[in-house]
Design a protein around this motif. Sequence first.
Motif, PDB file in Angstrom:
ATOM      1  N   LYS A  14      -4.867  -6.660   4.393  1.00 50.42           N
ATOM      2  CA  LYS A  14      -4.828  -5.812   3.033  1.00 50.42           C
ATOM      3  C   LYS A  14      -5.931  -5.993   2.330  1.00 50.42           C
ATOM      4  O   LYS A  14      -6.347  -5.146   1.414  1.00 50.42           O
ATOM      5  N   GLY A  15      -6.494  -7.085   2.108  1.00 52.48           N
ATOM      6  CA  GLY A  15      -7.559  -7.613   1.300  1.00 52.48           C
ATOM      7  C   GLY A  15      -8.839  -6.467   1.574  1.00 52.48           C
ATOM      8  O   GLY A  15      -9.246  -5.854   0.695  1.00 52.48           O
ATOM      9  N   PRO A  16      -9.161  -6.495   2.733  1.00 53.37           N
ATOM     10  CA  PRO A  16     -10.487  -5.445   2.981  1.00 53.37           C
ATOM     11  C   PRO A  16     -10.321  -3.999   2.628  1.00 53.37           C
ATOM     12  O   PRO A  16     -10.845  -3.153   1.939  1.00 53.37           O
ATOM     13  N   ASP A  42       2.094  -3.036   4.731  1.00 54.40           N
ATOM     14  CA  ASP A  42       3.011  -3.392   3.505  1.00 54.40           C
ATOM     15  C   ASP A  42       4.489  -3.262   4.160  1.00 54.40           C
ATOM     16  O   ASP A  42       5.202  -4.249   4.057  1.00 54.40           O
ATOM     17  N   GLN A  93     -10.377   1.036  -0.646  1.00 55.39           N
ATOM     18  CA  GLN A  93      -9.900   2.162  -1.284  1.00 55.39           C
ATOM     19  C   GLN A  93     -10.245   1.968  -2.785  1.00 55.39           C
ATOM     20  O   GLN A  93     -10.428   3.006  -3.331  1.00 55.39           O
ATOM     21  N   GLN A  94     -10.442   0.841  -3.529  1.00 55.27           N
ATOM     22  CA  GLN A  94     -10.799   0.780  -4.853  1.00 55.27           C
ATOM     23  C   GLN A  94     -12.168   1.336  -4.988  1.00 55.27           C
ATOM     24  O   GLN A  94     -12.210   2.172  -6.017  1.00 55.27           O
ATOM     25  N   LEU A 137      -2.566   1.025   4.784  1.00 59.53           N
ATOM     26  CA  LEU A 137      -1.936  -0.156   3.734  1.00 59.53           C
ATOM     27  C   LEU A 137      -0.396   0.075   3.679  1.00 59.53           C
ATOM     28  O   LEU A 137      -0.003  -0.938   3.632  1.00 59.53           O
ATOM     29  N   GLN A 154       5.753  -9.190  -1.330  1.00 57.50           N
ATOM     30  CA  GLN A 154       5.418 -10.138  -0.222  1.00 57.50           C
ATOM     31  C   GLN A 154       5.325 -11.491  -0.737  1.00 57.50           C
ATOM     32  O   GLN A 154       5.332 -12.193   0.173  1.00 57.50           O
ATOM     33  N   ASP A 168     -16.201  -7.199  -3.442  1.00 60.08           N
ATOM     34  CA  ASP A 168     -16.127  -5.890  -3.081  1.00 60.08           C
ATOM     35  C   ASP A 168     -15.160  -5.093  -3.795  1.00 60.08           C
ATOM     36  O   ASP A 168     -15.259  -4.137  -4.342  1.00 60.08           O
ATOM     37  N   PHE A 169     -14.073  -5.830  -4.027  1.00 58.49           N
ATOM     38  CA  PHE A 169     -12.602  -5.583  -4.790  1.00 58.49           C
ATOM     39  C   PHE A 169     -13.265  -5.410  -6.164  1.00 58.49           C
ATOM     40  O   PHE A 169     -12.981  -4.289  -6.950  1.00 58.49           O
ATOM     41  N   SER A 205      -7.768  -2.782   0.458  1.00 65.30           N
ATOM     42  CA  SER A 205      -7.684  -2.588  -0.820  1.00 65.30           C
ATOM     43  C   SER A 205      -9.237  -2.366  -1.541  1.00 65.30           C
ATOM     44  O   SER A 205      -9.355  -1.527  -2.336  1.00 65.30           O
ATOM     45  N   ALA A 206     -10.006  -3.333  -0.890  1.00 63.77           N
ATOM     46  CA  ALA A 206     -11.533  -3.293  -1.427  1.00 63.77           C
ATOM     47  C   ALA A 206     -12.042  -2.016  -1.071  1.00 63.77           C
ATOM     48  O   ALA A 206     -12.455  -1.524  -2.013  1.00 63.77           O
ATOM     49  N   ASP A 212     -12.763 -11.700  -4.399  1.00 66.47           N
ATOM     50  CA  ASP A 212     -13.052 -10.552  -3.302  1.00 66.47           C
ATOM     51  C   ASP A 212     -14.090  -9.863  -4.207  1.00 66.47           C
ATOM     52  O   ASP A 212     -13.896  -8.583  -4.718  1.00 66.47           O
ATOM     53  N   HIS A 263      -2.057 -10.090   4.904  1.00 69.77           N
ATOM     54  CA  HIS A 263      -2.856 -10.225   3.695  1.00 69.77           C
ATOM     55  C   HIS A 263      -4.236 -10.028   4.136  1.00 69.77           C
ATOM     56  O   HIS A 263      -5.226  -9.625   3.397  1.00 69.77           O
ATOM     57  N   LYS A 317      -2.910  -3.741  -5.823  1.00 71.36           N
ATOM     58  CA  LYS A 317      -4.260  -3.320  -5.369  1.00 71.36           C
ATOM     59  C   LYS A 317      -3.752  -2.534  -4.052  1.00 71.36           C
ATOM     60  O   LYS A 317      -3.007  -2.699  -3.606  1.00 71.36           O
ATOM     61  N   PRO A 318      -4.488  -1.386  -3.777  1.00 72.98           N
ATOM     62  CA  PRO A 318      -5.533  -0.864  -5.013  1.00 72.98           C
ATOM     63  C   PRO A 318      -4.968  -0.279  -6.063  1.00 72.98           C
ATOM     64  O   PRO A 318      -3.927   0.306  -5.885  1.00 72.98           O
ATOM     65  N   GLY A 341     -15.162  -2.688  -7.240  1.00 71.05           N
ATOM     66  CA  GLY A 341     -14.450  -1.311  -7.749  1.00 71.05           C
ATOM     67  C   GLY A 341     -13.781  -1.170  -9.017  1.00 71.05           C
ATOM     68  O   GLY A 341     -13.903  -0.177  -9.697  1.00 71.05           O
ATOM     69  N   LEU A 382       4.932  -5.992   6.694  1.00 73.35           N
ATOM     70  CA  LEU A 382       4.799  -7.588   6.001  1.00 73.35           C
ATOM     71  C   LEU A 382       6.122  -7.748   5.621  1.00 73.35           C
ATOM     72  O   LEU A 382       6.793  -8.771   5.597  1.00 73.35           O
ATOM     73  N   ARG A 383       6.590  -6.742   4.821  1.00 76.65           N
ATOM     74  CA  ARG A 383       7.903  -6.900   4.100  1.00 76.65           C
ATOM     75  C   ARG A 383       9.098  -7.164   5.262  1.00 76.65           C
ATOM     76  O   ARG A 383       9.782  -8.019   5.068  1.00 76.65           O
TER      77      ARG A 383
END
Lengths: 141, 365
Positions: free
Chosen positions: B152-154, B196, B159-160, B192, A91, A15-16, B156-157, A13, B149, A114-115, A19, B199-200
């Motif tokens: 969460k990917g986008p 989470d 937020q990072q 997020l 998960q 974009d990640f 996380s990106a 990714d 997933h 992450k993050p 960061g 998902l759990r």
Amino acid sequence: MSERKRLLIVDDDPDFVEGIRAILEGADYETDVAYNPKDGFQALKRRAYDLLLLDIMMGRGAEGIMMARKIRKDPELKELPVLIITGIREQIAFLFPGKGVHPGYVPVDEFVEKPVEPEHLLERVRSLLDAAATRKGKASR
Amino acid sequence: MENGQKILIIDDEEVVLDSCTEILQGSDYEITTATDGGRGLKLVQEFRPDLVFVDLKMPGISGFEVLEKIREHDSTVVTIVITGYATVSSAVEAMKKGAYDFLPKPFTPDEFRLITRRGLEKRTLVLETMALRRERELLRENFAAIVSHELKGPLSAVQQNMFVLEQELAGTASEDQKRRLDRMKTRIKDLLQLVDRWLRGMSVDIEAMKENYQPLAVSSAIEKAVESVLPQAVRKDIEIVTSVEESAGQVMGDEGALTEALVNVLGNAVKYSPTESKVSIAWERKDNQVVISVSDTGVGISEEDLPFIFNGLYRAKSAEGAESGLGVGLAISRRIIEAHDGSISVQSKLGEGSTFVITLPAIEG
Ligand SMILES: Nc1ncnc2c1ncn2[C@@H]1O[C@H](COP(=O)(O)OP(=O)(O)OP(=O)(O)O)[C@@H](O)[C@H]1O
Ligand SMILES: [Mg+2]
């Protein structure tokens, strides 16, 4: 030993990656990036790295796990510290039903989620590098 | 229609066995017979029939008992009773015990063929339904995992990069700008967290979890749950009153999961209660059940909202004034409790309070 440490980031990714790369370079680490395990593995063979930051979920499933396993079996690379950066901590259970995921499950040194907060990331990186340096020190003595 | 379906006929009259076998001769079915209930039940396990005919009136083990045992062994096996005294009452009694249909003696070959075909069709249907249900479950597990997933990917990106931006602007941003950044970070964090938890809770492989079930004391899960919500309770000056019947037994289960189910319910009781009130959790043994009840004197839930609160991603109107929430806790609790063959229900009155009741099958020990 004050030369800059060189880190490799393997994550699909961009974009990640952007960061965490900014955080690491801000702390004066040199970074390279590979966007898939194959390129990552080639990069590791091409030159020496002090640490690998590895994403778990890449491509079709948990390719990061395969990569971590492969590294641990490789005589040249098995001492390389690996920091797993994952969005799926427990998960991951859906891939490995019934098994809790703990650091011992995948052969890596540490997990962060992450993050990741900049301080936390830098702290993990530092402690893994220190541990590796101590190991090396002992081995050469 | 499936080929090679298996039929077992249990009747003490050999003529009946012989004629039934003869009638079905030349068909695709595999047929086995038994002259008494004991042997019949043994064959149910060894021969694994799809359809079983059971004579109600036999010496030794009665037809009713045979029916019951078959159902205990495998409730998907279709049973049809053969009855010499075709009184409605015995047939009804048998159907209550799970028989699919009944066949009064004497019967014609056509009648027998027809009821056999219907019985086997029923069996096919039952099996298909089961397979579908399992498939739906699997789909849900994987779906939840994959979708989450992808979400969460986008997130996380984003937020990072937000973390980096915050650092980079630390020296130059105005207070207002910092607050805006903070607000964005908080909202992404909440999102997020939602993904989470969802998902759990929803992607856990229930079958795999079941394999690791162990006998556990409900009191220990309750203790842990109380401990976990205590900080919130203290903050609101709410007293959690536990009344536990010490010798009330154990359940089979996963302690972590059950604790999580309880934390959600208990946490709600605290969350939807006014300050300086009481929340009580009690449990007792009722026959072969362990019954846990959690009561509060909080905002309550209106009748219109009640049917939906266990569905997930739903919040009742009365929750609007209260603290924030994601509306997934109860759905997760329900899924966990049902995976323990238990149930969860609620009684509530708007403005007066709520009582959630969790029932789990007890084991001896
Ligand atoms: N003890 C209670 N008293 C009043 N309302 C309740 C209570 N427990 C649950 N509810 C209602 O049921 C809804 C669903 O509960 P649930 O626990 O699933 O979600 P939540 O508490 O809103 O969020 P979260 O997922 O963070 O727990 C709540 O939003 C609330 O409206
Ligand atoms: Mg809740």
